[in-house]
Design a protein around this motif. Structure first.
Motif, PDB file in Angstrom:
ATOM      1  N   LEU A   1      45.124  14.022  -0.468  1.00 59.61           N
ATOM      2  CA  LEU A   1      45.260  12.988  -1.507  1.00 59.61           C
ATOM      3  C   LEU A   1      43.983  12.871  -2.348  1.00 59.61           C
ATOM      4  O   LEU A   1      44.036  12.659  -3.561  1.00 59.61           O
ATOM      5  N   ALA A   2      42.843  13.035  -1.708  1.00 57.45           N
ATOM      6  CA  ALA A   2      41.564  12.923  -2.436  1.00 57.45           C
ATOM      7  C   ALA A   2      41.409  14.015  -3.484  1.00 57.45           C
ATOM      8  O   ALA A   2      40.754  13.807  -4.508  1.00 57.45           O
ATOM      9  N   GLN A   3      42.019  15.168  -3.241  1.00 57.71           N
ATOM     10  CA  GLN A   3      41.952  16.232  -4.242  1.00 57.71           C
ATOM     11  C   GLN A   3      42.661  15.806  -5.523  1.00 57.71           C
ATOM     12  O   GLN A   3      42.138  15.995  -6.636  1.00 57.71           O
ATOM     13  N   GLY A   4      43.850  15.222  -5.376  1.00 57.26           N
ATOM     14  CA  GLY A   4      44.576  14.748  -6.558  1.00 57.26           C
ATOM     15  C   GLY A   4      43.813  13.646  -7.261  1.00 57.26           C
ATOM     16  O   GLY A   4      43.717  13.630  -8.498  1.00 57.26           O
ATOM     17  N   PHE A   5      43.245  12.717  -6.484  1.00 53.63           N
ATOM     18  CA  PHE A   5      42.515  11.600  -7.085  1.00 53.63           C
ATOM     19  C   PHE A   5      41.258  12.089  -7.809  1.00 53.63           C
ATOM     20  O   PHE A   5      40.928  11.621  -8.904  1.00 53.63           O
ATOM     21  N   ALA A   6      40.570  13.056  -7.197  1.00 55.83           N
ATOM     22  CA  ALA A   6      39.351  13.593  -7.829  1.00 55.83           C
ATOM     23  C   ALA A   6      39.677  14.271  -9.151  1.00 55.83           C
ATOM     24  O   ALA A   6      38.948  14.127 -10.143  1.00 55.83           O
ATOM     25  N   LEU A   7      40.791  15.011  -9.181  1.00 59.26           N
ATOM     26  CA  LEU A   7      41.213  15.631 -10.441  1.00 59.26           C
ATOM     27  C   LEU A   7      41.512  14.555 -11.488  1.00 59.26           C
ATOM     28  O   LEU A   7      41.181  14.694 -12.662  1.00 59.26           O
ATOM     29  N   GLY A   8      42.161  13.478 -11.043  1.00 63.19           N
ATOM     30  CA  GLY A   8      42.484  12.388 -11.968  1.00 63.19           C
ATOM     31  C   GLY A   8      41.231  11.728 -12.520  1.00 63.19           C
ATOM     32  O   GLY A   8      41.139  11.467 -13.723  1.00 63.19           O
ATOM     33  N   VAL A   9      40.256  11.459 -11.659  1.00 61.58           N
ATOM     34  CA  VAL A   9      39.015  10.810 -12.108  1.00 61.58           C
ATOM     35  C   VAL A   9      38.282  11.702 -13.121  1.00 61.58           C
ATOM     36  O   VAL A   9      37.830  11.237 -14.175  1.00 61.58           O
ATOM     37  N   ALA A  10      38.198  13.004 -12.791  1.00 59.24           N
ATOM     38  CA  ALA A  10      37.512  13.918 -13.713  1.00 59.24           C
ATOM     39  C   ALA A  10      38.254  13.993 -15.045  1.00 59.24           C
ATOM     40  O   ALA A  10      37.636  14.007 -16.122  1.00 59.24           O
ATOM     41  N   GLY A  11      39.591  14.032 -14.988  1.00 60.51           N
ATOM     42  CA  GLY A  11      40.383  14.081 -16.217  1.00 60.51           C
ATOM     43  C   GLY A  11      40.206  12.823 -17.049  1.00 60.51           C
ATOM     44  O   GLY A  11      40.132  12.884 -18.277  1.00 60.51           O
ATOM     45  N   VAL A  12      40.152  11.665 -16.382  1.00 62.18           N
ATOM     46  CA  VAL A  12      39.971  10.392 -17.102  1.00 62.18           C
ATOM     47  C   VAL A  12      38.608  10.360 -17.796  1.00 62.18           C
ATOM     48  O   VAL A  12      38.502   9.994 -18.981  1.00 62.18           O
ATOM     49  N   ILE A  13      37.554  10.751 -17.075  1.00 67.97           N
ATOM     50  CA  ILE A  13      36.202  10.712 -17.665  1.00 67.97           C
ATOM     51  C   ILE A  13      36.125  11.640 -18.876  1.00 67.97           C
ATOM     52  O   ILE A  13      35.671  11.252 -19.960  1.00 67.97           O
ATOM     53  N   LEU A  14      36.609  12.876 -18.698  1.00 68.12           N
ATOM     54  CA  LEU A  14      36.559  13.827 -19.813  1.00 68.12           C
ATOM     55  C   LEU A  14      37.471  13.376 -20.953  1.00 68.12           C
ATOM     56  O   LEU A  14      37.120  13.495 -22.129  1.00 68.12           O
ATOM     57  N   GLY A  15      38.644  12.843 -20.610  1.00 69.20           N
ATOM     58  CA  GLY A  15      39.586  12.393 -21.636  1.00 69.20           C
ATOM     59  C   GLY A  15      39.029  11.240 -22.455  1.00 69.20           C
ATOM     60  O   GLY A  15      39.175  11.210 -23.681  1.00 69.20           O
ATOM     61  N   LEU A  16      38.407  10.269 -21.793  1.00 69.17           N
ATOM     62  CA  LEU A  16      37.803   9.140 -22.527  1.00 69.17           C
ATOM     63  C   LEU A  16      36.699   9.632 -23.453  1.00 69.17           C
ATOM     64  O   LEU A  16      36.589   9.198 -24.605  1.00 69.17           O
ATOM     65  N   LEU A  17      35.884  10.561 -22.927  1.00 72.36           N
ATOM     66  CA  LEU A  17      34.796  11.091 -23.749  1.00 72.36           C
ATOM     67  C   LEU A  17      35.347  11.793 -24.993  1.00 72.36           C
ATOM     68  O   LEU A  17      34.918  11.533 -26.123  1.00 72.36           O
ATOM     69  N   LEU A  18      36.333  12.679 -24.783  1.00 72.36           N
ATOM     70  CA  LEU A  18      36.913  13.404 -25.916  1.00 72.36           C
ATOM     71  C   LEU A  18      37.623  12.454 -26.870  1.00 72.36           C
ATOM     72  O   LEU A  18      37.566  12.623 -28.097  1.00 72.36           O
ATOM     73  N   GLY A  19      38.304  11.455 -26.329  1.00 73.72           N
ATOM     74  CA  GLY A  19      39.033  10.503 -27.170  1.00 73.72           C
ATOM     75  C   GLY A  19      38.102   9.708 -28.070  1.00 73.72           C
ATOM     76  O   GLY A  19      38.370   9.531 -29.260  1.00 73.72           O
ATOM     77  N   HIS A  20      36.991   9.243 -27.523  1.00 68.03           N
ATOM     78  CA  HIS A  20      36.048   8.458 -28.329  1.00 68.03           C
ATOM     79  C   HIS A  20      35.325   9.351 -29.348  1.00 68.03           C
ATOM     80  O   HIS A  20      35.084   8.926 -30.480  1.00 68.03           O
ATOM     81  N   VAL A  21      35.004  10.580 -28.934  1.00 63.11           N
ATOM     82  CA  VAL A  21      34.395  11.507 -29.901  1.00 63.11           C
ATOM     83  C   VAL A  21      35.382  11.819 -31.025  1.00 63.11           C
ATOM     84  O   VAL A  21      35.023  11.854 -32.211  1.00 63.11           O
ATOM     85  N   GLY A  22      36.649  12.017 -30.648  1.00 58.72           N
ATOM     86  CA  GLY A  22      37.674  12.287 -31.660  1.00 58.72           C
ATOM     87  C   GLY A  22      37.844  11.124 -32.618  1.00 58.72           C
ATOM     88  O   GLY A  22      37.973  11.313 -33.834  1.00 58.72           O
TER      89      GLY A  22
END
Length: 401
Positions: A321-342
């Motif tokens: 389960l932690a593998q899925g959650f870790a992927l989600g956390v990394a995706g959220v951080i990168l997604g927020l960064l890209l979204g605000h830059v965009g």
């Protein structure tokens, strides 16, 4: 707590082992989040700015044409006007009992793409604007600069400049009718920041045709571009626009209604983009699920060894389960960064073209919902593989390993 302390490092080690698949899943999830975040930030700020710019304006009266164009050009200063209306008719409308306040606008010229707006001091009161340096105009051909207009044009108090015909760069100049800067306004965050304001008589003087010494239009020839109307009572909204529209050559447009219509027109495209971003996030969730299922099959031996070494079923469950959650956390951080830059990039592009300020350096409350949805999706994608690992007894693990 011990189970989590064991599971988390193992989960991260498994993700590092499948680095390419891990990065692709993170990137897919991040792109979906970034698209939604950029849309949220852009639309939220655009809606807030439009509400702020239209505050206190119940109706716009102008020349016949598109009501939306009339509102965009007169309230938000982002479109060309539908035309001019006779001052005499505007004066009659202003005197109606249904009208509490009528503010004239005369458009037609600009300086370095910043619009020169002929108006009355009421326009400053409408936007709660105040003079920061200098003074209020006292006669025609004196101007006040909005904060952004002053900063971008570099004009200072006492300087003179010639406006150019039209509302964009490239029009013919009026060198014989220079304006003088007498004041600079405090920033308001509203449309007035990017305008150059002057008495409406200045616009008539600049556009007076005839003898070289003639600086005023005859009364019968005077025109304005629009009237910004405040009703005396809310009941006026029921009948006053119809009376205006019945006058030949005039039309009335309610900013609130036109803004709603504009967002309804944009709604299909926005919904399509949000749907596309949602599909990207679902694909990312599916990718996480498939990756974890494959990893589960490949790591039977590892899981069996864990159980032999004393790890509980809960530890195995948390590891997956932690593998899925870790992927989600990394995706959220990168997604927020890209979204605000965009969003910041969109804001810079829009500012250069339409003088409308949008930024990615803000936070929209709706982003919390996006984060929750993304993390929930990542956890859900890991739940079934984790349950399968939890359910399998150690002999089964050893048998399949």
């Amino acid at each position: 707590m011990n189970a989590l302390a064991i599971a988390l490092p193992l989960a991260l080690a498994y993700l590092r082992e499948r680095l390419l698949a891990t990065l692709l899943n993170i990137l897919l999830l991040a792109l979906g989040i970034a698209t939604i975040v950029a849309l949220l930030l852009t639309l939220t700020q655009a809606e807030e700015r439009m509400d702020r710019d239209a505050a206190g304006i119940d109706l716009v009266v102008g020349a016949k044409g598109s009501p939306l164009q009339l509102v965009l050009s007169s309230v938000f200063q982002v479109d060309v006007p539908t035309g001019n209306i006779p001052l005499a008719e505007a004066t009659l409308i202003s005197a109606e009992s249904a009208v509490k306040r009528a503010i004239p606008l005369a458009l037609g010229d600009s300086y370095r793409a910043f619009r020169i707006v002929g108006t009355r001091p009421d326009y400053l009161e409408l936007h709660a604007a105040a003079v920061e340096t200098g003074r209020m105009w006292a006669k025609p051909m004196e101007v006040l600069l909005g904060a952004e207009a002053a900063a971008r044009t570099g004009l200072k108090l006492g300087q003179s400049f010639a406006g150019t015909h039209g509302l964009t760069d490239g029009g013919g100049a009026h060198p014989n009718q220079p304006f003088e800067v007498v004041g600079i306004l405090k920033p308001t965050g509203a449309v007035i920041d990017r305008l150059i304001l002057t008495p409406v008589e200045s616009i008539w003087a600049v556009h007076a045709h005839g003898d070289a010494g003639k600086t005023e239009h005859a009364d019968a020839e005077k025109e304005i571009t629009a009237l910004l109307i405040q009703y005396a009572t809310p009941m006026a909204a029921a009948s006053f626009p119809r009376r205006v529209n019945a006058i030949s050559g005039l039309q009335a447009a309610a900013p609130a209604m036109e803004i709603s219509r504009l967002f309804a027109l944009l709604g299909f495209g926005v919904t399509a983009l949000k749907l596309f971003a949602g599909i990207m996030m679902l694909c990312a969730g599916l990718g996480i699920f498939i990756g974890l299922m494959n990893a589960l099959d490949e790591r039977r031996a590892d899981l069996a060894l864990l159980r032999v070494l004393g790890a509980s079923r809960g530890t195995v469950f948390l590891t997956i389960l932690a593998q899925g959650f870790a992927l989600g956390v990394a995706g959220v951080i990168l997604g927020l960064l890209l979204g605000h830059v965009g969003a910041e990039w969109i804001g810079q592009t829009v500012a250069n073209v339409h003088r409308v300020q949008l930024t990615g350096l803000v936070w929209a409350n709706a982003e919390f919902r996006v984060i929750g949805a993304a993390l929930g999706l990542a956890l859900a994608a890991g739940l079934f593989p984790a349950w399968r690992a939890y359910r399998d007894a150690m002999p089964e693990l050893l048998g399949r390993a």
